[in-house]
Design an enzyme around this catalytic site. Structure first.
Site, PDB file in Angstrom:
ATOM      1  N   LYS A  20      25.194  26.625  45.827  1.00 44.70           N
ATOM      2  CA  LYS A  20      26.036  27.264  46.850  1.00 44.70           C
ATOM      3  C   LYS A  20      27.380  27.555  46.190  1.00 44.70           C
ATOM      4  CE  LYS A  20      27.237  22.658  48.520  1.00 44.70           C
ATOM      5  NZ  LYS A  20      27.450  21.777  49.655  1.00 44.70           N
ATOM      6  N   ASP A  75      27.550  19.752  40.123  1.00 45.46           N
ATOM      7  CA  ASP A  75      26.961  18.959  41.196  1.00 45.46           C
ATOM      8  C   ASP A  75      25.438  18.815  41.064  1.00 45.46           C
ATOM      9  OD1 ASP A  75      26.867  17.349  43.353  1.00 45.46           O
ATOM     10  OD2 ASP A  75      27.638  18.794  44.812  1.00 45.46           O
ATOM     11  N   THR A  99      22.263  21.812  51.415  1.00 47.08           N
ATOM     12  CA  THR A  99      23.244  22.181  52.415  1.00 47.08           C
ATOM     13  C   THR A  99      22.550  23.128  53.376  1.00 47.08           C
ATOM     14  OG1 THR A  99      24.949  21.955  50.743  1.00 47.08           O
ATOM     15  CG2 THR A  99      25.543  23.213  52.699  1.00 47.08           C
ATOM     16  N   ASN A 149      29.522  24.878  44.636  1.00 46.01           N
ATOM     17  CA  ASN A 149      29.050  24.220  43.414  1.00 46.01           C
ATOM     18  C   ASN A 149      29.071  25.135  42.204  1.00 46.01           C
ATOM     19  OD1 ASN A 149      28.714  21.790  44.651  1.00 46.01           O
ATOM     20  ND2 ASN A 149      26.574  22.126  45.188  1.00 46.01           N
ATOM     21  N   ASP A 189      20.791  22.332  45.263  1.00 47.19           N
ATOM     22  CA  ASP A 189      21.951  22.456  46.158  1.00 47.19           C
ATOM     23  C   ASP A 189      22.908  23.538  45.654  1.00 47.19           C
ATOM     24  OD1 ASP A 189      23.534  21.926  48.368  1.00 47.19           O
ATOM     25  OD2 ASP A 189      24.483  20.149  47.513  1.00 47.19           O
TER      26      ASP A 189
HETATM   27  P1  ATP Z   1      30.775  15.199  47.404  1.00 46.61           P
HETATM   28  O1  ATP Z   1      30.536  14.090  46.441  1.00 46.61           O
HETATM   29  O2  ATP Z   1      31.464  14.725  48.648  1.00 46.61           O
HETATM   30  O3  ATP Z   1      29.594  16.064  47.664  1.00 46.61           O
HETATM   31  P2  ATP Z   1      31.809  16.913  45.391  1.00 46.61           P
HETATM   32  O4  ATP Z   1      30.426  17.036  44.905  1.00 46.61           O
HETATM   33  O5  ATP Z   1      32.611  18.138  45.533  1.00 46.61           O
HETATM   34  O6  ATP Z   1      31.870  16.131  46.761  1.00 46.61           O
HETATM   35  P3  ATP Z   1      32.993  15.998  42.961  1.00 46.61           P
HETATM   36  O7  ATP Z   1      31.916  16.535  42.116  1.00 46.61           O
HETATM   37  O8  ATP Z   1      33.518  14.648  42.629  1.00 46.61           O
HETATM   38  O9  ATP Z   1      32.563  15.866  44.468  1.00 46.61           O
HETATM   39  O10 ATP Z   1      34.183  17.012  42.968  1.00 46.61           O
HETATM   40  C1  ATP Z   1      35.367  16.783  43.702  1.00 46.61           C
HETATM   41  C2  ATP Z   1      36.270  18.012  43.606  1.00 46.61           C
HETATM   42  O11 ATP Z   1      36.727  18.164  42.264  1.00 46.61           O
HETATM   43  C3  ATP Z   1      35.590  19.301  43.994  1.00 46.61           C
HETATM   44  O12 ATP Z   1      36.360  19.939  44.973  1.00 46.61           O
HETATM   45  C4  ATP Z   1      35.569  20.155  42.762  1.00 46.61           C
HETATM   46  O13 ATP Z   1      35.983  21.449  43.058  1.00 46.61           O
HETATM   47  C5  ATP Z   1      36.531  19.477  41.799  1.00 46.61           C
HETATM   48  N1  ATP Z   1      35.880  19.437  40.487  1.00 46.61           N
HETATM   49  C6  ATP Z   1      34.716  18.831  40.208  1.00 46.61           C
HETATM   50  N2  ATP Z   1      34.375  18.989  38.927  1.00 46.61           N
HETATM   51  C7  ATP Z   1      35.352  19.736  38.355  1.00 46.61           C
HETATM   52  C8  ATP Z   1      35.583  20.262  37.027  1.00 46.61           C
HETATM   53  N3  ATP Z   1      34.703  20.047  36.040  1.00 46.61           N
HETATM   54  N4  ATP Z   1      36.692  20.992  36.820  1.00 46.61           N
HETATM   55  C9  ATP Z   1      37.568  21.210  37.828  1.00 46.61           C
HETATM   56  N5  ATP Z   1      37.405  20.763  39.087  1.00 46.61           N
HETATM   57  C10 ATP Z   1      36.319  20.024  39.355  1.00 46.61           C
END
Ligand code: ATP
Length: 321
Positions: A160, A176, A213, A163, A158
């Protein structure tokens, strides 16, 4: 207990023993070891918070997942995949590192590298498009991280610009891994697939459901329900295109129409798209995954002339343009 605890990430702390000799001590961390700060983002099953280790004052991003919600939505498997893959990929600056995991009654906690620069997509939207140099800078780091994860037997599936996160130095941190696939790398030497075979890890399970995606999904996943290492390189081709053009190569009003464009290889370049980049993208957006340019050849492509691949690529040898 549904949550696997095997292979849990633990920290190593350097201490000095009574005789002054340095020793490594394994430390287990928990919620009370961190000060929680601002919300960095929200996912469907998670909230990501900035946090500081009370002892070291080091900053992290902590992903907090609600156990009941995950069980109710049958996502336990994906949470475990994310943890297992991240635990395999702790040794590359281009991948978000998992330092600790712990839990309390309500939540699971993943302590991750803080990527304070946000998503590459957000930065691209701010800029509109990237020039060739900027695309080379981010593209090289993304490719290097893909090479590392493939060498450790992980297909992301995934990739993109959402991510690809950026740290405070604007270096990439891929995230992700909830839909990643872990390949069996315990294969005895000399048997099985040839090293570097792009079909390496081709899924034998035909019933795999759609992951990914729409805009970045590879044609083989749509036609054969099969993802392999080369599927990540298709997505990489889409990303390079998007950084230079400001939009992904395959985009339509809905997912179905997007899929139709992908399997028909229906894409075109906007005016001014650099010739050398066009040659690279054309060699990545190839329907047959076995004919897609493999990583080693991508690194040697003229588009990446001037990049010194290897350790240090995303560490210190260059600054963001
Ligand atoms: P979904 O689960 O709906 O696919 P997601 O994969 O974006 O969403 P998370 O991985 O929980 O869900 O991330 C949520 C948000 O937090 C994202 O917008 C991401 O940009 C931010 N985020 C995730 N990991 C980090 C990190 N290590 N540092 C800073 N921001 C982060």
């Amino acid at each position: 207990e549904e949550w696997k605890d095997k292979g849990a990430a633990v920290g190593i702390r350097q201490e000095v023993d009574a005789s002054g000799k340095p020793v490594n001590r394994v430390v287990k961390k928990g919620v009370k070891d961190f000060n929680f700060g601002r919300t960095l983002g929200e996912g469907s099953y998670s909230t990501v918070l900035a946090a500081t280790d009370r002892q070291t004052l080091r900053e992290y991003a902590i992903k907090v997942l609600d156990k009941r919600h995950i069980i109710k939505e049958k996502k336990v498997k994906y949470v475990n995949i994310e943890k297992d893959t991240l635990n395999r990929l702790t040794d590359h600056p281009g991948i978000v590192r998992l330092y600790y995991t712990f839990q309390d009654e309500r939540s699971l906690y993943f302590v991750l590298d803080l990527a304070s620069g946000g998503e590459l997509l957000g930065f691209l939207k701010k800029m509109g498009t990237f020039d060739e140099e900027c695309t080379r800078f981010y593209g090289a780091q993304i490719l290097d991280a893909i090479g590392y994860m493939h060498s450790r037997g992980v297909i992301h599936r995934d990739l993109k610009p959402e991510n690809v996160l950026l740290d405070s130095q604007m270096h990439v941190k891929i995230t992700d891994f909830g839909t990643a696939k872990i390949l069996d790398i315990k294969r005895p030497n000399g048997s099985g697939a040839v090293a570097g075979d792009p079909m390496d890890g081709a899924d034998t399970d035909r019933a795999v459901s759609f992951v990914g995606t729409a805009e970045y999904v590879s044609p083989e996943l749509l036609t054969d329900k099969n993802a392999c290492k080369a599927s990540d390189l298709w997505a990489f081709g889409c990303i390079i295109y998007q950084l230079l053009a400001g939009r992904p190569p395959f985009k339509a009003g809905n997912e179905y129409l997007t899929f139709q464009k992908i399997v028909a290889l229906e894409y075109s370049y906007p005016d001014g798209f650099p010739e050398v980049a066009r040659d690279l993208v054309d060699r990545l957006l190839v329907l047959d995954p076995a004919k897609r340019l493999p990583i080693e050849h991508i690194k040697n492509h003229q588009f990446f002339d001037g990049i010194s691949w290897g350790p240090g690529l995303s560490l210190n040898s260059w600054a963001a343009p």
